[in-house]
Motif scaffolding. Structure first.
Motif, PDB file in Angstrom:
ATOM      1  N   MET A 286      -3.870  34.230 -13.776  1.00 44.16           N
ATOM      2  CA  MET A 286      -3.867  33.902 -15.190  1.00 44.16           C
ATOM      3  C   MET A 286      -2.983  34.884 -15.939  1.00 44.16           C
ATOM      4  SD  MET A 286      -7.754  33.085 -16.335  1.00 44.16           S
ATOM      5  CE  MET A 286      -7.714  32.130 -17.809  1.00 44.16           C
ATOM      6  N   SER A 287      -2.249  34.369 -16.877  1.00 43.92           N
ATOM      7  CA  SER A 287      -1.401  35.233 -17.693  1.00 43.92           C
ATOM      8  C   SER A 287      -2.241  35.882 -18.804  1.00 43.92           C
ATOM      9  CB  SER A 287      -0.267  34.420 -18.302  1.00 43.92           C
ATOM     10  OG  SER A 287      -0.777  33.546 -19.288  1.00 43.92           O
ATOM     11  N   ILE A 288      -1.657  36.843 -19.468  1.00 40.27           N
ATOM     12  CA  ILE A 288      -2.329  37.519 -20.575  1.00 40.27           C
ATOM     13  C   ILE A 288      -2.677  36.526 -21.678  1.00 40.27           C
ATOM     14  CG2 ILE A 288      -2.034  39.248 -22.399  1.00 40.27           C
ATOM     15  CD1 ILE A 288      -2.358  40.497 -19.679  1.00 40.27           C
ATOM     16  N   GLU A 289      -1.765  35.606 -21.964  1.00 35.53           N
ATOM     17  CA  GLU A 289      -2.018  34.611 -23.013  1.00 35.53           C
ATOM     18  C   GLU A 289      -3.200  33.719 -22.656  1.00 35.53           C
ATOM     19  OE1 GLU A 289       1.113  34.964 -21.649  1.00 35.53           O
ATOM     20  OE2 GLU A 289       2.070  36.031 -23.300  1.00 35.53           O
ATOM     21  N   GLU A 290      -3.273  33.301 -21.401  1.00 36.41           N
ATOM     22  CA  GLU A 290      -4.380  32.435 -20.961  1.00 36.41           C
ATOM     23  C   GLU A 290      -5.696  33.191 -21.015  1.00 36.41           C
ATOM     24  OE1 GLU A 290      -2.889  31.382 -17.128  1.00 36.41           O
ATOM     25  OE2 GLU A 290      -2.005  29.508 -17.843  1.00 36.41           O
ATOM     26  N   LYS A 291      -5.683  34.458 -20.615  1.00 37.91           N
ATOM     27  CA  LYS A 291      -6.906  35.264 -20.654  1.00 37.91           C
ATOM     28  C   LYS A 291      -7.376  35.486 -22.084  1.00 37.91           C
ATOM     29  CE  LYS A 291      -6.228  37.785 -16.366  1.00 37.91           C
ATOM     30  NZ  LYS A 291      -6.009  39.100 -15.747  1.00 37.91           N
ATOM     31  N   SER A 292      -6.439  35.778 -22.977  1.00 37.05           N
ATOM     32  CA  SER A 292      -6.831  36.010 -24.368  1.00 37.05           C
ATOM     33  C   SER A 292      -7.346  34.733 -25.013  1.00 37.05           C
ATOM     34  CB  SER A 292      -5.671  36.595 -25.174  1.00 37.05           C
ATOM     35  OG  SER A 292      -4.606  35.694 -25.236  1.00 37.05           O
ATOM     36  N   ARG A 293      -6.733  33.609 -24.696  1.00 38.57           N
ATOM     37  CA  ARG A 293      -7.205  32.327 -25.233  1.00 38.57           C
ATOM     38  C   ARG A 293      -8.597  32.008 -24.709  1.00 38.57           C
ATOM     39  NH1 ARG A 293      -6.661  28.157 -28.184  1.00 38.57           N
ATOM     40  NH2 ARG A 293      -6.991  26.034 -27.472  1.00 38.57           N
ATOM     41  N   ALA A 294      -8.826  32.231 -23.415  1.00 40.85           N
ATOM     42  CA  ALA A 294     -10.146  31.975 -22.835  1.00 40.85           C
ATOM     43  C   ALA A 294     -11.205  32.860 -23.491  1.00 40.85           C
ATOM     44  CB  ALA A 294     -10.110  32.211 -21.326  1.00 40.85           C
ATOM     45  N   LEU A 295     -10.864  34.120 -23.748  1.00 39.21           N
ATOM     46  CA  LEU A 295     -11.790  35.027 -24.411  1.00 39.21           C
ATOM     47  C   LEU A 295     -12.097  34.559 -25.829  1.00 39.21           C
ATOM     48  CD1 LEU A 295     -13.359  37.708 -24.450  1.00 39.21           C
ATOM     49  CD2 LEU A 295     -11.250  38.796 -25.233  1.00 39.21           C
ATOM     50  N   MET A 296     -11.067  34.134 -26.565  1.00 42.79           N
ATOM     51  CA  MET A 296     -11.239  33.650 -27.925  1.00 42.79           C
ATOM     52  C   MET A 296     -12.120  32.398 -27.959  1.00 42.79           C
ATOM     53  SD  MET A 296      -8.044  33.545 -30.573  1.00 42.79           S
ATOM     54  CE  MET A 296      -7.423  32.040 -29.905  1.00 42.79           C
ATOM     55  N   VAL A 297     -11.877  31.476 -27.045  1.00 40.45           N
ATOM     56  CA  VAL A 297     -12.660  30.237 -26.997  1.00 40.45           C
ATOM     57  C   VAL A 297     -14.113  30.549 -26.653  1.00 40.45           C
ATOM     58  CG1 VAL A 297     -12.976  28.081 -25.723  1.00 40.45           C
ATOM     59  CG2 VAL A 297     -10.711  28.746 -26.502  1.00 40.45           C
ATOM     60  N   ARG A 298     -14.322  31.464 -25.699  1.00 37.70           N
ATOM     61  CA  ARG A 298     -15.685  31.826 -25.297  1.00 37.70           C
ATOM     62  C   ARG A 298     -16.436  32.460 -26.469  1.00 37.70           C
ATOM     63  NH1 ARG A 298     -14.647  34.604 -20.926  1.00 37.70           N
ATOM     64  NH2 ARG A 298     -14.733  36.654 -21.862  1.00 37.70           N
TER      65      ARG A 298
END
Length: 66
Positions: free
Chosen positions: A1-13
């Motif tokens: 996972m890229s940094i952008e995908e990880k940050s988006r997943a964290l934001m959504v969670r």
């Protein structure tokens, strides 16, 4: 996972956690007051953004629960 995908997943969670906490607290309050269950399904973010006050109240904190 890229940094952008990880940050988006964290934001959504975090978004879903705040929403779930708010709705569970509203459900408890509705039950105590004898209101219909539909009152606890209120969720009104503006353009998908959670109000900062709501985030502060229902968001996670660094305090551990026992």
């Amino acid at each position: 996972m890229s940094i952008e995908e990880k940050s988006r997943a964290l934001m959504v969670r975090q978004y879903h956690q705040v929403k779930n906490r708010q709705q569970s607290m509203m459900m408890r309050a509705a039950q105590e007051l004898g209101l219909p269950e539909e009152a606890s399904h209120y969720w009104n973010p503006i353009q998908g953004k959670i109000d900062p006050t709501t985030r502060m109240i229902y968001g996670s904190s660094h305090v551990a629960m026992s």
